[in-house]
Design a protein around this motif. Structure first.
Motif, short mmCIF file in Angstrom:
data_model
loop_
_atom_site.label_atom_id
_atom_site.label_comp_id
_atom_site.label_asym_id
_atom_site.label_seq_id
_atom_site.Cartn_x
_atom_site.Cartn_y
_atom_site.Cartn_z
N THR A 39 18.96 52.81 53.92
CA THR A 39 17.76 53.37 53.29
C THR A 39 17.46 54.73 53.90
O THR A 39 17.52 54.90 55.11
CB THR A 39 16.55 52.43 53.49
OG1 THR A 39 16.90 51.13 53.02
CG2 THR A 39 15.35 52.92 52.73
N SER A 41 14.69 58.17 53.54
CA SER A 41 13.53 58.82 52.95
C SER A 41 13.21 60.08 53.75
O SER A 41 13.48 60.15 54.95
CB SER A 41 12.32 57.88 52.91
OG SER A 41 11.89 57.58 54.21
N HIS A 51 13.84 59.65 48.30
CA HIS A 51 14.07 58.29 48.78
C HIS A 51 15.22 57.67 48.00
O HIS A 51 15.34 57.85 46.80
CB HIS A 51 12.81 57.46 48.57
CG HIS A 51 12.96 56.05 49.03
ND1 HIS A 51 13.66 55.10 48.34
CD2 HIS A 51 12.49 55.42 50.14
CE1 HIS A 51 13.62 53.95 49.00
NE2 HIS A 51 12.93 54.12 50.08
N THR A 53 18.04 53.94 48.37
CA THR A 53 18.60 52.80 49.09
C THR A 53 19.98 52.51 48.52
O THR A 53 20.15 52.49 47.30
CB THR A 53 17.70 51.55 48.94
OG1 THR A 53 16.41 51.86 49.48
CG2 THR A 53 18.28 50.37 49.68
#
Length: 152
Positions: A39, A41, A51, A53
């Motif tokens: 992940t 961001s 952002h 994932t």
């Protein structure tokens, strides 16, 4: 609304490299989970939120994940749990998102990979094909003459 920066990826038998193109990023947060969840961001230079994932192809070692923040990009070195070449970056067999691309500058086939006994443990910033000897054209980009290569 969150945006996605360009993500370039390459691999070695023991690591995956992700280069996230996001100049002057702030509030960078990178999280690696053992099951292969990555992940990212950050906040861009104009305050926009970035952002994403990724569910990676295989399991990873969170303690072996390193992040190097530069002025133009963020380089993440992710250690694989098991040594070996992944067929693709993501677990999903679908075509990856358009912001994920192969980093041909760092790509290395298994027969090109340096011997791990002689290689430096901290090779995260090394580029394949780069040599330490100086040359007359240092700093210049070599572009082949495609017309000659094609035979015209």
């Amino acid at each position: 609304m969150s945006r996605h920066p360009e993500v370039l990826w390459a691999q070695r038998s023991d690591k995956v490299y992700l280069t996230i193109s996001l100049p002057d990023a702030k509030d960078i947060c990178v999280k690696c989970e053992p099951q292969g969840l990555f992940t990212f961001s950050a906040v861009g230079v104009h305050g926009e939120s970035f952002h994403f994932t990724l569910e990676l192809f295989g399991k990873i070692v969170p303690e072996g994940c390193k992040t190097n923040v530069g002025l133009r990009n963020i380089i993440c070195s992710i250690m694989k749990e098991e040594k070996g070449w992944w067929k693709r970056l993501l677990k999903s067999e679908e075509k990856p998102a358009p912001y994920i691309k192969v980093d041909w500058n760092k790509w290395c086939d298994d027969e090109e990979q340096p011997n791990s006994d002689s290689a430096s443990d901290d090779d995260d910033a090394a580029y394949v094909g780069e040599d330490d000897e100086s040359s007359d054209d240092e700093g210049l980009l070599y572009l082949p003459d495609l017309e000659k290569a094609r035979g015209n």
